[in-house]
Design an enzyme around this catalytic site. Structure first.
Site, mmCIF file in Angstrom:
data_model
loop_
_atom_site.group_PDB
_atom_site.id
_atom_site.type_symbol
_atom_site.label_atom_id
_atom_site.label_comp_id
_atom_site.label_asym_id
_atom_site.label_seq_id
_atom_site.Cartn_x
_atom_site.Cartn_y
_atom_site.Cartn_z
ATOM 1 N N ASN A 1 76.984 164.742 108.795
ATOM 2 C CA ASN A 1 76.966 163.824 110.118
ATOM 3 C C ASN A 1 76.847 162.433 109.669
ATOM 4 O OD1 ASN A 1 76.129 162.476 112.209
ATOM 5 N ND2 ASN A 1 74.236 163.366 112.600
ATOM 6 N N TRP A 2 78.045 161.789 109.796
ATOM 7 C CA TRP A 2 77.965 160.405 109.343
ATOM 8 C C TRP A 2 77.305 159.421 110.253
ATOM 9 C CZ3 TRP A 2 84.144 159.546 108.911
ATOM 10 C CH2 TRP A 2 84.652 160.324 107.696
ATOM 11 N N LYS A 3 76.883 159.956 111.369
ATOM 12 C CA LYS A 3 76.154 158.960 112.363
ATOM 13 C C LYS A 3 76.869 157.718 112.616
ATOM 14 C CE LYS A 3 72.075 161.036 110.441
ATOM 15 N NZ LYS A 3 70.578 161.295 110.505
ATOM 16 N N HIS B 1 70.827 166.185 118.666
ATOM 17 C CA HIS B 1 70.261 165.512 117.731
ATOM 18 C C HIS B 1 68.956 164.879 118.038
ATOM 19 C CE1 HIS B 1 69.762 163.154 113.930
ATOM 20 N NE2 HIS B 1 70.499 164.045 113.382
ATOM 21 N N GLU C 1 67.853 161.985 116.959
ATOM 22 C CA GLU C 1 67.909 160.580 117.347
ATOM 23 C C GLU C 1 68.371 160.445 118.699
ATOM 24 O OE1 GLU C 1 70.811 159.911 113.931
ATOM 25 O OE2 GLU C 1 68.808 160.175 112.534
ATOM 26 N N GLU D 1 66.378 171.256 112.403
ATOM 27 C CA GLU D 1 66.189 169.877 111.384
ATOM 28 C C GLU D 1 64.565 169.603 112.012
ATOM 29 O OE1 GLU D 1 69.763 167.429 110.620
ATOM 30 O OE2 GLU D 1 69.361 167.142 112.663
ATOM 31 N N GLY E 1 66.132 161.649 107.435
ATOM 32 C CA GLY E 1 66.380 160.193 107.056
ATOM 33 C C GLY E 1 65.219 159.586 106.330
ATOM 34 N N SER F 1 67.016 165.378 105.234
ATOM 35 C CA SER F 1 67.127 164.960 103.706
ATOM 36 C C SER F 1 67.592 165.771 102.854
ATOM 37 C CB SER F 1 65.462 164.607 103.248
ATOM 38 O OG SER F 1 65.035 163.511 104.341
ATOM 39 N N GLY G 1 72.839 164.199 106.600
ATOM 40 C CA GLY G 1 73.197 163.090 107.025
ATOM 41 C C GLY G 1 73.534 161.948 105.963
HETATM 42 P P1 PGA Z 1 69.438 163.025 107.020
HETATM 43 O O1 PGA Z 1 69.982 163.421 108.237
HETATM 44 O O2 PGA Z 1 70.094 163.835 105.839
HETATM 45 O O3 PGA Z 1 69.782 161.333 106.540
HETATM 46 O O4 PGA Z 1 68.187 163.446 106.694
HETATM 47 C C1 PGA Z 1 70.412 164.479 108.614
HETATM 48 C C2 PGA Z 1 70.762 164.703 109.929
HETATM 49 O O5 PGA Z 1 70.794 163.847 110.844
HETATM 50 O O6 PGA Z 1 71.743 165.705 110.321
#
Ligand code: PGA
Length: 259
Positions: A12-14, A100, A102, A172, A178, A218, A239
Site C-alpha cells: 500500500n503506497w498510501k 484502512h 487512516e 492491522e 507506521g 510495520s 505500507g
Molecule cells: P506500515 O503500514 O507498514 O507503514 O505500518 C501498513 C498499512 O497501512 O497497511
C-alpha cells in the site's frame, strides 16, 4: 500443514509516488518477481491516478495485481471528488482496500460504510481487502478479540458465503501501523485464528477455510518470516516497508510461500 490458500504480499503506497516513480517501481517488481521461487500473489495498491498506468505496467507479469486504496459506496452520482467501483474496474483494479485505519481516523470511515463499499466492489468483480484491528487502548483493556469479532460481524454483514470467500481480511492493529512496532507472531496468530473462527460461525466452514487473512502493521524484511509462521496468517500487507521496491522484493522473498 498446507492451508491451500495462496499467500498474498500486498503493498500500500498510501499517498506517495509520481507517475514515473510508480511505473518504474512496478516494472522493477515485475522483473524481480519472475526469479523468486514459490507461489504467491503480489497486490500493489496505488493512488487512483496511477491505476491505469500501473495496470499496464503489471500486465506482462501474471503474479502482479493492481489495487486501489478506497472506493465510494454508491454506483454513481453527485459525489464530487469521489471514485466509483465501476471506474476502478475500468482502470484495471482487481482489488481495493477498504476501511484502512487512516481513513477511519481522518475521513470518518465506519464499519457500516465499509460494508456498503464491500458490496459495491463485489458487484463489479473487485476483491475487497478489508482492514480490521484494535486500537492500543482496546488492546490494553483486553478488548482486542471483541473488536475483531464486532468488526467481522458489521463489515461483512449480509454477504453470502461465496462472497466472503472472495474477500481478503487485513488484520492491522492500529497501534502497529507506521510505528515500527509490529504485533508479535503469537499476537497476530491469535487475532487471525479468532477472525477465522468468527467467519466460520457466521458463514461456513468452507468460507473460513478459503478466506485469506493477512497481517499488516510495520512489516519489514527483518520481521516478515517470524510473522508468517502462524498457520492462520496467509500473507502480509506492507505500507512504509514497500515504498522502496528493493525492500519490498526482500519481503516477498522471505514471505515463506511454501509453508
Ligand atoms: P506500515 O503500514 O507498514 O507503514 O505500518 C501498513 C498499512 O497501512 O497497511
Amino acid at each position: 500443514m498446507d492451508s491451500g490458500r495462496k499467500v498474498i504480499v500486498q503493498s500500500n503506497w498510501k499517498m506517495h509516488k509520481t507517475h514515473a516513480e510508480a511505473v518504474a517501481w512496478i516494472e522493477a517488481l515485475g522483473r524481480a518477481a519472475g526469479a523468486i521461487p514459490g507461489e504467491r500473489e503480489l497486490i500493489v495498491c496505488v493512488p487512483f491516478v496511477h491505476l491505469r498506468a500501473a495496470a499496464l505496467a503489471a500486465a506482462p507479469h501474471p503474479v502482479l495485481s493492481i489495487g486501489a486504496q478506497n472506493v465510494h459506496w454508491a454506483p454513481a452520482g453527485a459525489f464530487t471528488g469521489e471514485i466509483s467501483a465501476a471506474m476502478l474496474a475500468d482502470a484495471g483494479a482487481r482489488y481495493c482496500v477498504v476501511g484502512h485505519s487512516e481513513r477511519r481516523e481522518h475521513f470518518g470511515e465506519t464499519d457500516e460504510r465499509v460494508n456498503r463499499k464491500i458490496r459495491i466492489l463485489l458487484t463489479h468483480g473487485i476483491r475487497p481487502i478489508v482492514c480490521i484491528g484494535e486500537s492500543l487502548a482496546q488492546r490494553e483493556k483486553g478488548l482486542t478479540l471483541q473488536q475483531v469479532k464486532r468488526q467481522v460481524a458489521v463489515c461483512f454483514e449480509g454477504l453470502m458465503s461465496a462472497e466472503m470467500e472472495r474477500t481478503v481480511v487485513l488484520y492491522e492493529p492500529v497501534w502497529s501501523i507506521g510505528t515500527g512496532i509490529s504485533a508479535t507472531a503469537p499476537q497476530a496468530q491469535e487475532a487471525h485464528r479468532f477472525a477465522r473462527e468468527a467467519i466460520a460461525a457466521t458463514y461456513s466452514a468452507d468460507a473460513a477455510r478459503a478466506v485469506r487473512i493477512i497481517y499488516g502493521g510495520s512489516v519489514k524484511a527483518r520481521n516478515v518470516s517470524a510473522i508468517m509462521a502462524g498457520e492462520d496468517i496467509d500473507g502480509v500487507g506492507v505500507g512504509s516497508g514497500s515504498l522502496d521496491v528493493g525492500e519490498f522484493v526482500e519481503i516477498v522473498k522471505r514471505s515463506c510461500p511454501n509453508r
